[in-house]
Design a protein around this motif. Structure first.
Motif, short mmCIF file in Angstrom:
data_model
loop_
_atom_site.label_atom_id
_atom_site.label_comp_id
_atom_site.label_asym_id
_atom_site.label_seq_id
_atom_site.Cartn_x
_atom_site.Cartn_y
_atom_site.Cartn_z
N ARG A 1 0.84 -1.20 0.00
CA ARG A 1 0.00 0.00 0.00
C ARG A 1 0.87 1.25 0.00
O ARG A 1 0.64 2.18 -0.77
CB ARG A 1 -0.92 -0.01 1.22
CG ARG A 1 -1.93 1.11 1.26
CD ARG A 1 -2.88 0.99 2.47
NE ARG A 1 -3.51 -0.31 2.53
CZ ARG A 1 -3.27 -1.22 3.50
NH1 ARG A 1 -2.43 -0.96 4.47
NH2 ARG A 1 -3.88 -2.39 3.48
N LYS B 1 2.52 1.75 -3.27
CA LYS B 1 1.56 1.76 -4.38
C LYS B 1 1.87 0.66 -5.39
O LYS B 1 1.95 0.90 -6.60
CB LYS B 1 1.52 3.14 -5.03
CG LYS B 1 1.00 4.21 -4.09
CD LYS B 1 0.89 5.54 -4.79
CE LYS B 1 0.12 6.50 -3.95
NZ LYS B 1 0.75 7.33 -3.07
N VAL C 1 1.02 -3.53 -6.53
CA VAL C 1 0.16 -4.70 -6.47
C VAL C 1 0.98 -5.84 -5.88
O VAL C 1 2.09 -6.11 -6.33
CB VAL C 1 -0.35 -5.08 -7.88
CG1 VAL C 1 -1.14 -6.38 -7.86
CG2 VAL C 1 -1.16 -3.94 -8.49
N HIS D 1 -6.14 -12.05 0.60
CA HIS D 1 -7.48 -11.52 0.32
C HIS D 1 -8.32 -11.47 1.59
O HIS D 1 -9.07 -10.52 1.81
CB HIS D 1 -8.16 -12.36 -0.77
CG HIS D 1 -7.50 -12.22 -2.09
ND1 HIS D 1 -6.51 -13.08 -2.52
CD2 HIS D 1 -7.66 -11.31 -3.08
CE1 HIS D 1 -6.09 -12.70 -3.71
NE2 HIS D 1 -6.77 -11.64 -4.08
N LEU E 1 -7.30 -8.45 3.62
CA LEU E 1 -7.88 -7.23 3.07
C LEU E 1 -9.34 -7.09 3.47
O LEU E 1 -9.79 -6.03 3.89
CB LEU E 1 -7.77 -7.21 1.54
CG LEU E 1 -6.40 -6.95 0.95
CD1 LEU E 1 -6.42 -7.17 -0.56
CD2 LEU E 1 -5.92 -5.55 1.28
N THR F 1 -9.06 -1.20 1.05
CA THR F 1 -9.36 -1.12 -0.38
C THR F 1 -8.10 -1.20 -1.24
O THR F 1 -8.17 -1.18 -2.45
CB THR F 1 -10.11 0.18 -0.71
OG1 THR F 1 -9.32 1.29 -0.29
CG2 THR F 1 -11.47 0.22 0.00
N SER F 2 -6.97 -1.27 -0.58
CA SER F 2 -5.71 -1.41 -1.31
C SER F 2 -4.71 -2.10 -0.38
O SER F 2 -4.92 -2.12 0.83
CB SER F 2 -5.17 -0.04 -1.75
OG SER F 2 -4.76 0.72 -0.64
N PRO F 3 -3.67 -2.67 -0.90
CA PRO F 3 -3.32 -2.74 -2.31
C PRO F 3 -4.10 -3.85 -3.00
O PRO F 3 -4.71 -4.69 -2.35
CB PRO F 3 -1.84 -3.07 -2.27
CG PRO F 3 -1.70 -3.95 -1.07
CD PRO F 3 -2.67 -3.36 -0.07
N SER F 4 -4.07 -3.84 -4.33
CA SER F 4 -4.61 -4.98 -5.07
C SER F 4 -3.69 -6.16 -4.85
O SER F 4 -2.50 -6.00 -4.57
CB SER F 4 -4.69 -4.66 -6.56
OG SER F 4 -5.64 -3.65 -6.78
N VAL F 5 -4.25 -7.35 -4.97
CA VAL F 5 -3.49 -8.58 -4.77
C VAL F 5 -3.76 -9.52 -5.94
O VAL F 5 -4.92 -9.74 -6.31
CB VAL F 5 -3.86 -9.28 -3.45
CG1 VAL F 5 -3.15 -10.62 -3.31
CG2 VAL F 5 -3.55 -8.39 -2.25
N ILE F 6 -2.70 -10.06 -6.50
CA ILE F 6 -2.80 -11.12 -7.50
C ILE F 6 -2.33 -12.40 -6.83
O ILE F 6 -1.20 -12.46 -6.34
CB ILE F 6 -1.94 -10.84 -8.74
CG1 ILE F 6 -2.42 -9.57 -9.45
CG2 ILE F 6 -1.95 -12.04 -9.69
CD1 ILE F 6 -1.52 -9.11 -10.58
N ARG F 7 -3.21 -13.40 -6.79
CA ARG F 7 -2.82 -14.69 -6.23
C ARG F 7 -2.56 -15.66 -7.36
O ARG F 7 -3.42 -15.91 -8.20
CB ARG F 7 -3.90 -15.25 -5.33
CG ARG F 7 -3.50 -16.61 -4.78
CD ARG F 7 -4.55 -17.20 -3.90
NE ARG F 7 -4.15 -18.54 -3.51
CZ ARG F 7 -5.00 -19.53 -3.33
NH1 ARG F 7 -6.29 -19.33 -3.47
NH2 ARG F 7 -4.56 -20.73 -3.00
#
Length: 92
Positions: free
Chosen positions: A45, A48, A50, A59, A62, A68-74
């Motif tokens: 976060r 900035k 992902v 997830h 979060l 609401t952040s950071p985005s996560v790619i699993r």
């Protein structure tokens, strides 16, 4: 896109991602190789970035914190080589 790769991913992946035009760093390269997942989310976060991980709990963390952040790619495929990781991640 700026990525922060979690500990379970190959340390060589950021270099391959850079060749594809993706700004990526590995948690080990910033002193977070033994950090708790919450700390990694906080750093993602702050930077900035992902977060890219093999762990399912990011997830949940979060959601539980209503962040609401950071985005996560699993990535759900374990033991991938760095090249395969680089090929999986989008380059837009």
């Amino acid at each position: 896109m700026k990525l922060l790769l979690d500990q379970g991913l190959p340390r060589s992946a950021p270099k391959l991602l850079a060749e594809a035009g993706i700004d990526a760093i590995h948690v080990a390269d910033i002193g977070l190789s033994k950090a708790e997942d919450g700390t990694i989310l906080t750093e993602g976060r702050a930077l900035k970035r992902v977060v890219v991980t093999l762990d399912a709990d990011f997830h949940s963390l979060l959601a539980l914190t209503e962040a609401t952040s950071p985005s996560v790619i699993r990535i759900r495929i374990e033991r991938l080589q760095a090249r395969a990781i680089a090929n999986l991640l989008p380059t837009y």
